[in-house]
Every structure is written in C-alpha cells, then in structure tokens.
Design an enzyme around this catalytic site. Structure first.
Site, PDB file in Angstrom:
ATOM      1  N   GLU A  29     -13.132  -2.759  -2.696  1.00  0.00           N
ATOM      2  CA  GLU A  29     -12.556  -2.210  -1.459  1.00  0.00           C
ATOM      3  C   GLU A  29     -12.572  -0.685  -1.474  1.00  0.00           C
ATOM      4  O   GLU A  29     -12.031  -0.042  -2.373  1.00  0.00           O
ATOM      5  CB  GLU A  29     -11.128  -2.730  -1.282  1.00  0.00           C
ATOM      6  CG  GLU A  29     -11.097  -4.203  -0.938  1.00  0.00           C
ATOM      7  CD  GLU A  29      -9.706  -4.778  -0.861  1.00  0.00           C
ATOM      8  OE1 GLU A  29      -9.568  -5.876  -0.279  1.00  0.00           O
ATOM      9  OE2 GLU A  29      -8.768  -4.154  -1.381  1.00  0.00           O
ATOM     10  N   THR A  68      -0.961  -6.117   8.583  1.00  0.00           N
ATOM     11  CA  THR A  68      -0.401  -5.545   9.809  1.00  0.00           C
ATOM     12  C   THR A  68      -1.495  -4.973  10.690  1.00  0.00           C
ATOM     13  O   THR A  68      -1.235  -4.443  11.738  1.00  0.00           O
ATOM     14  CB  THR A  68       0.606  -4.432   9.469  1.00  0.00           C
ATOM     15  OG1 THR A  68      -0.008  -3.464   8.635  1.00  0.00           O
ATOM     16  CG2 THR A  68       1.826  -5.021   8.788  1.00  0.00           C
ATOM     17  N   THR A 102     -10.914 -11.189 -10.011  1.00  0.00           N
ATOM     18  CA  THR A 102     -10.440 -11.800  -8.773  1.00  0.00           C
ATOM     19  C   THR A 102     -11.573 -12.166  -7.842  1.00  0.00           C
ATOM     20  O   THR A 102     -12.185 -11.310  -7.263  1.00  0.00           O
ATOM     21  CB  THR A 102      -9.558 -10.819  -8.036  1.00  0.00           C
ATOM     22  OG1 THR A 102      -8.537 -10.485  -8.897  1.00  0.00           O
ATOM     23  CG2 THR A 102      -9.006 -11.378  -6.781  1.00  0.00           C
TER      24      THR A 102
END
Length: 380
Positions: free
Chosen positions: A254, A380, A175
C-alpha cells in the site's frame, strides 16, 4: 494465464465490495487434489483459517476453493462460523461436491457480518474457464494489480500461482491469500513435507507494515493430470513461482513506490540470515529513508543488530545498489551517487555478517504518505 490441466476458475460481482468490483471467486479442479496448507499465526484467526486447519488435519482430498473479497468474516462470533460453513456448502452444492472438498477464504474488513445471501445469489453467476486472471482480480482488496506467476517443468507439467495482498502484510505468514495449483502427480505427504519450507523462504519473508493478517493462508494443490514429475524439479518450480509472487506482493504494498530486496549472507545459518534480512525489510526508519532516497546505512546496521542473530559489527559489510557503504568500518562513499542509485523501481540491500555460510532474502517496500492515507480512511 492458463491454469494447469483440469483446473478452472471464475468470478462475479456479488455486491460484497462497496466498489461493485468482482468479489466472489471459485477455483476448481475436475479431479480430487493432494494439497498442503499454511495459515496465519495471528491468534485472532478468521473462521476460514480455522476450518482450513480442520480440513488439513482430516487429510481428505481437496477439489475447490471459494473466496469472498471485501469481508474478512473475522471477529463475528458464532454467526461468522456459520457463514463460513454455509459458503462452503453453497459452493459444494453448485459444484456437486462434498463440503469437505471445498476450502473457504475471506478477505476484507474485520468485524462485519458476511452477507451470505449475496454469496448464495452470486455463486450461480460464476462462469468457470481456463484463465487465472478473473480469479486473481476478484480476490483483490487494496491491491492495485492482480498477481499471477507460472512455471513449466521439463515433463510439461505446470505450476500456476495466484495471490492477493497489499497491506497488513508481515510474516506468520505474510498477509495474503495465495493459491498455487499444479497438474503434476505428487503424493500428499510429499506436498505437506515441502510446502512449509517454501512458505518460510518466500511468503514469510515479505513485509509491508509489520501487521499480520487474521485471514492469511497459502495453499498448494496438485491434481496429477499431467502425471509423475521429478520432485526436485517440481519443488524448484513451486519455489520459483512463490518467489515471484512474494516480490509482487512487496512491490504492490500500500502506497509503495519501489520494491526493496534484502540479501543477507555470512550468517551462522540460513534461518538467521532470513531473520536479519526481514528485520531490515521491516524497519520503518529504513523504509522511510528508502522512500526519500537517503542512503542512511546506519538504519540498516541498526536493523541487523536488533534482529537478534549472531552479530559482530566489525565483520559486517553493507552495500546498497552495489555501492559499498560499510566494511567493518565507516567508508567514504559518494552520497549523491548512492541517492541517485536509489531512485529505481527496485532497490537492493546486501549485508554480509562475516560469520558463517548462512544466506537468506526478504522483500519489502518503502513507507510513504500514501500508506497512511489509505489506512486512515480504510472504513470511512
């Protein structure tokens, strides 16, 4: 890092990223380029990937890439396809090129309309220059660092690579967005013959979380400004740059605290070795043990066995940071020493399957609480 002869790049803040960081970038050659392209195998592919495949099939020269970061422009219906085409047209108008000479890329949140008006306003503000870093920084999303690499051939021709990727990274094709550019003169059919294999051995051997992005692409462009080169040397340089970028992708996974390198030998073929190595690099159980500095070699054995390659447990040898853990039988090793050896920037797992001459590598990272935090709060 300076780009090869004839290439320029630049970026701006178009307001696509909520952070306000640079998010719109151009990579341009002053002359038409031979090129090769590989895109994601995710069936939910974004319009930029589908358009890239169409351009690739046409076989016409490529001269520029326009990238927006912050918006994947995926799963946005017909409006998304229109927005992708419009981004190419806007870049082409500014660069005085045909839209078919401009490749588009998008990366970011899936399912949100691409704000084309921000692209239109931002493109005229991009100042093109010889350095790769502004482009590398603008295409980042959750990446912590820009990723660039280079190689120089004996003729003086150069290969420079830029990529982004940190999460949603798994093969088919890892990715990421990756762009390798060169001033070598290489025929387009030669680029297309060799590029798929380079991607398979490098970018497709990277995994962070076993999720394959909707927007992946890897592009190789050569404008010929430095003249003809030895093709074997050229491909060594290209693969070297791709390996360095692949390692940087894995290290910047990450939440990662360390780079995992897995080397498998003794497989029946190179393809089987790569498959086995990737299974180890992708195992959440082993990645968790890696984070905890736990030399639990049983998880490596499990991953090798589940990979589906030819396998005989009594022929397998496993070492961790050079420390033998298993050699066709359980070994008595110093667990405290092995655990201490895992407290490193890079951890090397080596497995010999003892069945043939095949060999391959894969790269990954540890699995941490920070990975969960980043992805639990992504929108969020």
């Amino acid at each position: 890092m300076r780009l090869p002869i004839g290439f320029r790049a630049g970026a701006t803040r178009a307001g696509i990223k909520p952070s306000g960081r640079p998010d719109l970038a151009l990579l341009v050659s002053g002359m038409p380029c031979a090129w090769a392209f590989v895109g994601t195998l995710n069936r939910a592919a974004a319009p930029c990937v589908l358009r890239g495949r169409e351009l690739f099939a046409l076989g016409q020269p490529l001269q520029a890439v326009v990238v927006n970061a912050g918006n994947a422009n995926c799963a946005t219906g017909e409006a998304g396809f229109w927005a992708d085409r419009r981004m190419a047209e806007l870049a082409a108008e500014q660069l005085q090129l045909a839209p078919e000479a401009v490749l588009t890329s998008s990366t970011g949140v899936i399912g949100q309309p691409l704000p084309v008006e921000k692209v239109a306003a931002g493109l005229p503000r991009i100042c093109l220059g010889p350095e790769a870093e502004p482009f590398a920084e603008a295409i980042m999303t959750t990446d912590l660092v820009p990723k660039v690499a280079e190689a120089t051939l004996s003729s003086g021709a150069r290969v420079v690579g830029v990529c982004k990727g940190s999460g949603m990274i798994a093969p088919n094709m890892a990715t990421m967005l990756a762009y390798l550019v060169s001033d070598a003169a290489v025929p387009q059919e030669e680029l297309r013959r060799g590029w798929r294999g380079v991607v398979d051995r490098t970018f497709n051997q990277v995994t962070v979380d076993a999720d394959t992005s909707t927007n992946d692409m890897a592009v190789l462009m050569a404008n010929g400004a430095a003249g003809p080169v030895d093709l074997e040397e050229f491909w060594r340089a290209v693969e070297g740059v791709a390996v360095e970028l692949a390692r940087k992708l894995a290290r910047d996974g990450e939440g990662a605290t360390k780079l995992l390198t897995v080397r498998v030998t003794g497989a029946l073929s190179d393809g089987e070795a790569r498959k086995a190595a990737l299974a180890v690099a992708a195992s959440p159980l082993w990645k968790s043990a890696l984070y905890g500095n736990d030399p639990n070699w049983g998880r490596i054995m499990m991953a090798l066995g589940k990979s589906g390659v030819a396998f005989q447990m009594d022929r397998v040898r496993i070492t961790l940071q050079g420390i033998p853990l298993y050699d066709g039988r359980v070994l008595d090793f110093d667990r405290a020493r092995a655990s201490q050896a895992m407290r490193a920037e890079e951890v090397l797992v080596e497995a010999d399957l003892g069945l043939g001459e095949g060999q391959g590598m894969a790269w990954g990272c540890d699995l941490t609480e920070e990975y969960v935090r980043i992805n639990a709060l992504y929108t969020t």
